[in-house]
Motif scaffolding. Structure first.
Motif, PDB file in Angstrom:
ATOM      1  N   CYS A 242       0.835  -1.211   0.000  1.00 48.38           N
ATOM      2  CA  CYS A 242       0.000   0.000   0.000  1.00 48.38           C
ATOM      3  C   CYS A 242       0.866   1.256   0.000  1.00 48.38           C
ATOM      4  O   CYS A 242       0.537   2.250  -0.642  1.00 48.38           O
ATOM      5  CB  CYS A 242      -0.935  -0.001   1.214  1.00 48.38           C
ATOM      6  SG  CYS A 242      -1.967   1.474   1.316  1.00 48.38           S
ATOM      7  N   LEU A 243       1.980   1.207   0.729  1.00 49.69           N
ATOM      8  CA  LEU A 243       2.873   2.368   0.748  1.00 49.69           C
ATOM      9  C   LEU A 243       3.451   2.522  -0.659  1.00 49.69           C
ATOM     10  O   LEU A 243       4.167   1.653  -1.136  1.00 49.69           O
ATOM     11  CB  LEU A 243       4.006   2.141   1.751  1.00 49.69           C
ATOM     12  CG  LEU A 243       3.619   2.241   3.223  1.00 49.69           C
ATOM     13  CD1 LEU A 243       4.679   1.591   4.104  1.00 49.69           C
ATOM     14  CD2 LEU A 243       3.414   3.694   3.639  1.00 49.69           C
ATOM     15  N   ASN A 252      -9.102   3.500   1.763  1.00 50.16           N
ATOM     16  CA  ASN A 252     -10.289   3.960   1.023  1.00 50.16           C
ATOM     17  C   ASN A 252     -10.918   5.206   1.616  1.00 50.16           C
ATOM     18  O   ASN A 252     -10.968   5.359   2.832  1.00 50.16           O
ATOM     19  CB  ASN A 252     -11.367   2.864   1.037  1.00 50.16           C
ATOM     20  CG  ASN A 252     -10.904   1.674   0.259  1.00 50.16           C
ATOM     21  OD1 ASN A 252     -10.087   1.807  -0.637  1.00 50.16           O
ATOM     22  ND2 ASN A 252     -11.405   0.504   0.647  1.00 50.16           N
ATOM     23  N   SER A 253     -11.448   6.036   0.729  1.00 49.10           N
ATOM     24  CA  SER A 253     -12.309   7.169   1.106  1.00 49.10           C
ATOM     25  C   SER A 253     -11.692   8.090   2.145  1.00 49.10           C
ATOM     26  O   SER A 253     -12.377   8.551   3.057  1.00 49.10           O
ATOM     27  CB  SER A 253     -13.654   6.665   1.663  1.00 49.10           C
ATOM     28  OG  SER A 253     -14.176   5.657   0.886  1.00 49.10           O
ATOM     29  N   VAL A 254     -10.418   8.371   2.035  1.00 47.41           N
ATOM     30  CA  VAL A 254      -9.817   9.377   2.917  1.00 47.41           C
ATOM     31  C   VAL A 254     -10.209  10.751   2.378  1.00 47.41           C
ATOM     32  O   VAL A 254     -10.136  11.005   1.180  1.00 47.41           O
ATOM     33  CB  VAL A 254      -8.272   9.233   2.953  1.00 47.41           C
ATOM     34  CG1 VAL A 254      -7.632  10.415   3.653  1.00 47.41           C
ATOM     35  CG2 VAL A 254      -7.889   7.921   3.638  1.00 47.41           C
ATOM     36  N   GLY A 269      -5.941   5.835   7.578  1.00 54.36           N
ATOM     37  CA  GLY A 269      -6.945   4.791   7.515  1.00 54.36           C
ATOM     38  C   GLY A 269      -8.227   5.222   6.808  1.00 54.36           C
ATOM     39  O   GLY A 269      -8.510   6.424   6.658  1.00 54.36           O
ATOM     40  N   ALA A 270      -9.003   4.231   6.423  1.00 53.78           N
ATOM     41  CA  ALA A 270     -10.215   4.441   5.636  1.00 53.78           C
ATOM     42  C   ALA A 270     -11.164   5.428   6.309  1.00 53.78           C
ATOM     43  O   ALA A 270     -11.395   5.353   7.516  1.00 53.78           O
ATOM     44  CB  ALA A 270     -10.922   3.103   5.441  1.00 53.78           C
ATOM     45  N   GLY A 271     -11.701   6.328   5.492  1.00 53.18           N
ATOM     46  CA  GLY A 271     -12.747   7.225   5.967  1.00 53.18           C
ATOM     47  C   GLY A 271     -12.268   8.345   6.885  1.00 53.18           C
ATOM     48  O   GLY A 271     -13.092   9.072   7.444  1.00 53.18           O
TER      49      GLY A 271
END
Ligand code: GTP
Length: 369
Positions: A242-243, A252-254, A269-271
């Protein structure tokens, strides 16, 4: 071959993070720590895994279930009282078939070559093989001295500098013949380090030296260091995927507002919402569903799931557990840990390794530690 992971300890040194969460479930880069151990085992073909548990077992069971989501087959055994490292393995004896088996402490982040460890054990026709890792300060550990053929010669408990002839320590990973279990009394506390291994010296006990990455995450300092090492890709984990090349991992969705500053390496992290005018990094791990408000700074720190960093607050070299509210203009630094669900009012200063217990309410301007 079976692998037994020891996860029954209370993790006292990592409190308050381990008061409501067992150490294996404490997040490392936004995933339960022990998921890295499972992934490492699976990558070396060990898919038949027994968790030897004691303290807070339910969270581990309900998260991993039968293990199929991680591509492994999990069995859970819960002891009635702490049996120590060897007693806890004796307690899962009925799940271990003839031949060799692997034992791992459940609080170690490593990319040790388990395949090579096993090949070494077989080539030596060993009764037991202990993985060994070098340390910088040998006086703080139990050392293992080995001969030219890698057979274990002696164990030295926290020796003084003039007694030191090795810098190798027990890395908490062993391959053992099943008959070693016959040396362990059932139903009582017993330790590999003090009870079993000293008796095996001269009877086919070998040390497998490794320079792989190795970190026991059992103290806040080492837990933070393990995060820094993941961020710098000093250890091989799937987070490295991921890095990206810039050492930034956005799940996701940051919601990254225009004018928010990111200083790699970091993981968000997500959101999570990173507001304009805030700065995240270098060396920051933000959990899912967090808010980092305008004017605030998070560096060399971990913010766990659902926490809110208020306006103009600063977090440095510290750990904020889940669902914490950190009031505006507050400063958290110097190895502080804020426990789950704590509410820290405005204008507080938390430093010098202070540990705030879960659910604590701190009024505005009341701590300048
Ligand atoms: P501290 O209380 O901070 O020392 O942590 P800990 O309780 O985890 O102890 P330690 O770090 O020495 O334990 C090393 C590993 O062995 C960890 O993965 C523990 O979960 C595990 N362990 C230690 N004691 C027991 C035990 O009595 N039973 C079981 N099943 N596992 C244990």
């Amino acid at each position: 071959m079976k692998a037994v992971i020891l996860v029954g300890g209370q993790g006292t040194r990592l409190r308050p993070l381990t008061l409501g969460t067992p150490k294996p479930m404490v997040p490392l880069a936004n995933r339960p720590f022990v998921s890295y151990v499972l992934e490492h085992l699976r990558n070396h073909g060990f898919t038949d895994i027994v968790f030897s548990m004691g303290y807070l077992p339910e969270g581990i069971k309900s998260y991993f279930g039968d293990g199929s989501a991680m591509g492994v087959d999990l069995t859970y055994v819960v002891e009635d009282f702490p049996l120590g490292t060897a007693g806890a393995v004796k307690n899962v004896e009925k799940h271990i078939s003839d031949g060799d088996f692997l034992v791992l402490n459940g609080d170690i982040l490593t990319d040790l070559d388990l395949t090579a460890l096993l090949a070494f054990h077989k080539q030596k026709k060993a009764t037991g093989t202990i993985a060994l890792t070098p340390v910088e300060d040998p006086t703080a550990y139990g050392l293992v001295s080995i001969g030219a053929d890698d057979e274990v010669l002696a164990f030295l408990e926290k020796p003084s500098w003039d007694q030191i002839s090795t810098n190798l320590i027990n890395a908490g990973t062993y391959v053992l013949k099943r008959e070693v279990l016959d040396m362990i009394p059932p139903g009582v506390e017993h330790s590999f380090e003090r009870g079993v291994f000293p008796k095996l010296v001269g009877k086919g006990l070998y040390g497998f030296r490794s320079d792989s990455y190795w970190m026991d995450i059992g103290t806040p300092e080492k837990y933070l260091q393990a995060h820094y090492d993941i961020l710098e890709k000093n250890v091989n984990t799937s987070i490295s995927d991921c890095l990206d090349r810039d050492f930034v991992c956005l799940e996701n969705s940051v919601d990254l507002e225009l004018g928010a500053k990111l200083v790699p390496p970091l993981i968000i992290g997500a959101g999570s919402v990173i507001k304009a005018g805030s700065r995240v990094g270098r060396m920051a791990i933000i959990g899912p569903g967090c808010t980092v408000s305008a004017g605030s700074i998070v560096e060399e720190s971990i913010i766990q799931e659902g926490s809110v960093i208020g306006e103009n607050a600063i977090v440095r070299k510290s750990i904020i557990a889940r669902n914490v509210q950190l009031g505006k203009d507050s400063l958290v630094q110097g190895g502080a840990i804020v426990g789950e669900g704590a509410r820290i009012g405005e204008n507080n200063v938390l430093a010098n390794h202070i540990r705030i217990y879960p659910g604590t309410q701190v009024k505005d301007g009341s701590i300048r530690f």
